[in-house]
Enzyme design. Structure first.
Site, PDB file in Angstrom:
ATOM      1  N   HIS A 119       0.813  -1.223   0.000  1.00 17.89           N
ATOM      2  CA  HIS A 119       0.000   0.000   0.000  1.00 17.89           C
ATOM      3  C   HIS A 119       0.849   1.277   0.000  1.00 17.89           C
ATOM      4  CE1 HIS A 119      -3.620  -2.268   0.382  1.00 17.89           C
ATOM      5  NE2 HIS A 119      -3.350  -2.718   1.585  1.00 17.89           N
ATOM      6  N   ASP A 161      -3.442 -10.394  -2.852  1.00 20.76           N
ATOM      7  CA  ASP A 161      -3.998  -9.920  -1.590  1.00 20.76           C
ATOM      8  C   ASP A 161      -5.442  -9.487  -1.841  1.00 20.76           C
ATOM      9  OD1 ASP A 161      -4.534  -7.730   0.551  1.00 20.76           O
ATOM     10  OD2 ASP A 161      -2.634  -8.592   1.209  1.00 20.76           O
ATOM     11  N   HIS A 163      -6.774  -6.883  -0.728  1.00 18.69           N
ATOM     12  CA  HIS A 163      -6.758  -5.434  -0.906  1.00 18.69           C
ATOM     13  C   HIS A 163      -5.894  -5.092  -2.120  1.00 18.69           C
ATOM     14  CE1 HIS A 163      -7.377  -6.165   3.436  1.00 18.69           C
ATOM     15  NE2 HIS A 163      -8.156  -5.095   3.385  1.00 18.69           N
ATOM     16  N   ASP A 249      -5.380 -12.884   2.930  1.00 19.49           N
ATOM     17  CA  ASP A 249      -6.648 -12.331   3.398  1.00 19.49           C
ATOM     18  C   ASP A 249      -7.785 -12.460   2.391  1.00 19.49           C
ATOM     19  OD1 ASP A 249      -5.436 -10.538   1.705  1.00 19.49           O
ATOM     20  OD2 ASP A 249      -5.510  -8.830   3.070  1.00 19.49           O
TER      21      ASP A 249
END
Length: 346
Positions: A119, A161, A163, A249
């Protein structure tokens, strides 16, 4: 055999007791690979600031390292402790070690690093995200840049991921030297709110940024569908190496997300990458741990990675998950939109 690069320094990054990103994530990964991996310490020492500046702005790196002296927060989600720079140094050394291993012919490498990184963009928060999502330096971007610096002609980053890796996308959005491919939960339903199909890159990088957003509750049956254009894209791109931003995740047991994948989806991705290596499409792979906040899933997923990397084909350790009809209809519309942007991979 899978080679895992581990250093105790990863554990020195401290977060509050109730924070989902904890040292137990790394310890679970190590427990998972166990005797199936060759575990080594980093063998290369590089300068933290100089290496981080391959992908991050100088002032951001300086701010992070200065904050290590006193501890604090980069934002409400992202902590820097007195031990964070120890963890970052260990991670940077592990990334440089992995580059040497790949160049020497090692084909499968696992880096269970922390803090995670995808991120983080040039200056920290990327693409207007509200926070850095627990991330401090972008590990996947750094190793990609180190590989290019070491002579690799091109690198692919496959981000699985839940995200979207907004930082990695930001860093490589205008270059064709790194092909960023991401599967993630629909950005309208999950942080950081980026990663739409029409975000395809600009300038020299146009067509080398491929986002595949998945509706909440997407199961193994539909994830297998999106792996086909991803494999086709990788075959056409022929990267020197594949860097995997490995977030566990997307699993149905993760407490922070809403996808419905089992470890079978991850196994399919691992098998795909091994196949590309065996067929000479790419020379090797390095898996960098990103998210995933159920430690048992990290343990079992890491073991599955070791088994596949070691040549085992049958690693079905959970039941396959299915997607209900309404979500499948939405998914099919998304695939049609994706096909319009990337027809060459279908």
């Amino acid at each position: 055999m899978l080679v895992t690069v581990y250093d105790e320094g990863y554990l020195r990054h401290e977060t509050p007791a109730d924070h989902p990103e904890s040292p137990n994530r790394v310890l679970s990964a190590l427990s998972g690979v166990g005797e199936l991996a060759k575990i080594i310490r980093p063998t290369v020492n590089v300068d933290l600031i100089e290496t981080a500046e391959l992908v991050h702005e100088y002032h951001y790196v300086e701010y992070v390292t200065s904050l290590c002296a006193i501890g604090g927060r980069l934002d409400p989600d992202t902590y820097v402790s007195r031990g964070t720079c120890d963890a970052l140094t260990s991670s940077i050394n592990a990334l440089a070690t992995a580059v040497n291993l790949l160049k020497s012919g090692v084909r499968h490498i696992y880096l269970p690093l922390r803090p995670p990184g995808h991120h983080v963009g040039f200056r920290g928060r990327a693409l207007l995200a509200p926070t850095q999502g627990f991330c401090v330096l972008n590990n996947a971007a750094i190793i990609s840049s180190l590989l290019l610096k070491s002579g690799a002609s091109r690198v692919a980053v496959l981000d699985i991921d839940a995200h979207h890796g907004n930082g990695t996308q930001e860093i490589f959005y205008s270059t064709s030297k790194v092909f960023y491919i991401s599967t993630h939960q629909d950005p309208r339903t999950l942080y950081p709110g980026t990663g739409y199909v029409n975000e395809v890159g600009v300038g020299d990088g146009e067509g080398f940024n491929m986002n595949i957003p998945l509706p909440p509750m997407t199961g193994d049956d539909l994830f297998k569908v999106v792996l086909k254009p991803i494999e086709n894209a990788l075959r056409q791109y022929k990267p020197s190496y594949i860097v995997v931003s490995l977030g566990f995740d997307s699993h149905f047991l993760d407490p922070l997300t809403n996808l419905n994948l089992s470890l079978n989806s991850y196994i399919e991705a691992f098998l795909m990458i091994r196949r590309l290596i065996e067929e000479g499409v790419t020379e090797g792979s390095v898996y960098v741990l990103e998210g995933g906040y159920n430690t048992d899933v990290i343990r079992q997923g890491s073991r599955a990675l070791a088994m596949v990397s070691n040549g085992i084909d049958q690693v079905n350790i959970e039941y396959y998950t299915k997607t209900n009809g309404e979500i499948a209809k939405y998914f099919n519309k998304m695939i049609e939109q994706h096909r319009a942007f990337f027809p060459q991979y279908y």
